[in-house]
Design a protein around this motif. Structure first.
Motif, mmCIF file in Angstrom:
data_model
loop_
_atom_site.group_PDB
_atom_site.id
_atom_site.type_symbol
_atom_site.label_atom_id
_atom_site.label_comp_id
_atom_site.label_asym_id
_atom_site.label_seq_id
_atom_site.Cartn_x
_atom_site.Cartn_y
_atom_site.Cartn_z
ATOM 1 N N PRO A 91 0.844 -1.206 0.000
ATOM 2 C CA PRO A 91 0.000 0.000 0.000
ATOM 3 C C PRO A 91 0.866 1.237 0.000
ATOM 4 O O PRO A 91 1.882 1.313 0.654
ATOM 5 N N ARG A 92 0.465 2.212 -0.797
ATOM 6 C CA ARG A 92 1.252 3.429 -0.852
ATOM 7 C C ARG A 92 0.994 4.261 0.384
ATOM 8 O O ARG A 92 -0.101 4.321 0.902
ATOM 9 N N THR A 93 2.029 4.875 0.859
ATOM 10 C CA THR A 93 1.919 5.695 2.064
ATOM 11 C C THR A 93 2.283 7.117 1.730
ATOM 12 O O THR A 93 3.309 7.374 1.112
ATOM 13 N N LEU A 94 1.445 8.029 2.090
ATOM 14 C CA LEU A 94 1.690 9.442 1.837
ATOM 15 C C LEU A 94 2.236 10.089 3.097
ATOM 16 O O LEU A 94 1.664 9.976 4.164
ATOM 17 N N THR A 95 3.375 10.728 2.962
ATOM 18 C CA THR A 95 3.935 11.463 4.096
ATOM 19 C C THR A 95 3.421 12.876 4.051
ATOM 20 O O THR A 95 3.644 13.600 3.093
ATOM 21 N N LYS B 97 -6.811 1.636 18.810
ATOM 22 C CA LYS B 97 -5.429 1.308 19.197
ATOM 23 C C LYS B 97 -5.037 -0.064 18.633
ATOM 24 O O LYS B 97 -3.904 -0.254 18.163
ATOM 25 N N ASN B 98 -5.961 -1.012 18.665
ATOM 26 C CA ASN B 98 -5.671 -2.336 18.112
ATOM 27 C C ASN B 98 -5.427 -2.265 16.614
ATOM 28 O O ASN B 98 -4.525 -2.935 16.078
ATOM 29 N N LYS C 295 -0.423 -4.795 11.622
ATOM 30 C CA LYS C 295 0.345 -4.469 10.413
ATOM 31 C C LYS C 295 -0.556 -4.191 9.209
ATOM 32 O O LYS C 295 -0.200 -3.407 8.322
ATOM 33 N N LYS C 296 -1.711 -4.843 9.163
ATOM 34 C CA LYS C 296 -2.598 -4.673 8.011
ATOM 35 C C LYS C 296 -3.298 -3.306 8.025
ATOM 36 O O LYS C 296 -3.772 -2.845 6.993
ATOM 37 N N THR C 297 -3.380 -2.679 9.186
ATOM 38 C CA THR C 297 -4.117 -1.409 9.296
ATOM 39 C C THR C 297 -3.303 -0.329 9.995
ATOM 40 O O THR C 297 -3.864 0.581 10.606
ATOM 41 N N SER C 298 -2.002 -0.433 9.910
ATOM 42 C CA SER C 298 -1.128 0.547 10.561
ATOM 43 C C SER C 298 -0.271 1.258 9.527
ATOM 44 O O SER C 298 0.265 0.620 8.620
ATOM 45 N N PRO C 299 -0.157 2.581 9.644
ATOM 46 C CA PRO C 299 -0.865 3.454 10.591
ATOM 47 C C PRO C 299 -2.307 3.667 10.148
ATOM 48 O O PRO C 299 -2.620 3.496 8.966
ATOM 49 N N ILE C 300 -3.158 4.045 11.068
ATOM 50 C CA ILE C 300 -4.583 4.164 10.725
ATOM 51 C C ILE C 300 -4.869 5.348 9.804
ATOM 52 O O ILE C 300 -5.956 5.435 9.226
#
Length: 269
Positions: free
Chosen positions: A2-6, A183-184, A189-194
């Motif tokens: 998944p692409r992550t945008l900073t 928090k969970n 790993k599948k949903t982090s970071p939210i």
């Protein structure tokens, strides 16, 4: 992958807010308070005074013509009708954030924070008028003198897709039950970071026999359009919402002297 945008957060200056004085399960309410010009190069710097005056006059003339042209343009369309226009102008004129409130209808939200931007303790006092008060934690009259136990409140910035055509930034203020769910997800790993740019959540609550359950389900960006008929946010959208995000400055704290007055009111009842 998944692409992550900073994204860089530029928190806007806000006044503190106080949501409506209505209790809601697992939701609290924030408190109110009653407080040298730059040098040019040597080349071409030798100019006569008359030439500078001519240039200044010419610029003024151009600005005047531009102003006249703008005055001659048709008036832009402003205003509107319906509740949609009401909500839009309400948000534009208010410095107070709107709270997101879960309902029995599923709504898509996107988190702008990977963790809470504000966590605080709050007292809820049943009385006429204002009921919610931020706990002072140290030497708090409502704790020490009135014996009231505060509740934990946790705040996130979210983009609310209640109206998919007009998503809005909201503050989602939750209690420990919802905070534990989030928090969970933040640890998985599948949903982090939210607040990943390709991740959204479906939110719904259900109340039966005075018991409230929250259903918070991850939704992948690729499923938004097909399953929810919602266009994903673009990078430009995310940057714009990030620039509007709220920070801990939204919280105001009632003065200790005022809290002592509320204690006296409680004890005299």
């Amino acid at each position: 992958m998944p692409r992550t945008l900073t994204r860089r957060r530029t928190a806007r200056a806000t006044e503190a807010y106080s949501p409506a004085e209505e209790p809601e399960e697992e939701h609290g309410y924030a408190d109110e308070e009653d407080e040298a010009p730059a040098r040019g190069s040597r080349r071409g710097s030798r100019r006569s005074l008359n030439t500078e005056e001519d240039d200044t006059s010419s610029r003024r003339s151009r600005r005047s013509r531009e102003d006249d042209d703008e005055d001659d343009e048709p008036a832009p369309k402003v205003g509107g009708k319906g509740w949609g226009s009401y909500e839009k102008t309400k948000q534009a004129t208010s410095s107070f954030p709107d709270n997101f409130k879960a309902t029995n209808e599923s709504v898509i939200v996107h988190f702008l924070d990977e963790e809470p931007f504000l966590v605080f303790l709050q007292h809820w006092i049943e009385r006429k008028g204002k009921k919610s008060f931020t706990c002072l934690e140290s030497k708090c009259p409502l704790c020490d003198d009135a014996g009231d136990k505060p509740s934990q409140q946790v705040c996130f910035n979210v983009v609310d897709f209640t109206d998919p055509e007009d998503p809005q930034i909201r503050v989602w203020q939750v209690g420990p039950m919802v905070a534990d769910i989030l928090k969970n997800y933040a640890k998985d790993k599948k949903t982090s970071p939210i607040n990943r740019d390709d991740l959204y959540f479906s939110v719904r609550k259900e109340t039966k026999n005075n018991k409230t359950n929250y259903y918070i389900t991850p939704v992948k960006e690729r499923d938004l359009l097909d399953d929810w008929d919602i266009e994903p946010l673009t990078e430009e959208d995310l940057e714009e919402f990030d620039a509007k995000a709220y920070d801990e400055d939204i919280l105001q704290v009632t003065r200790r002297s005022e809290l002592k007055g509320i204690v006296r009111e409680i004890l005299n009842d």
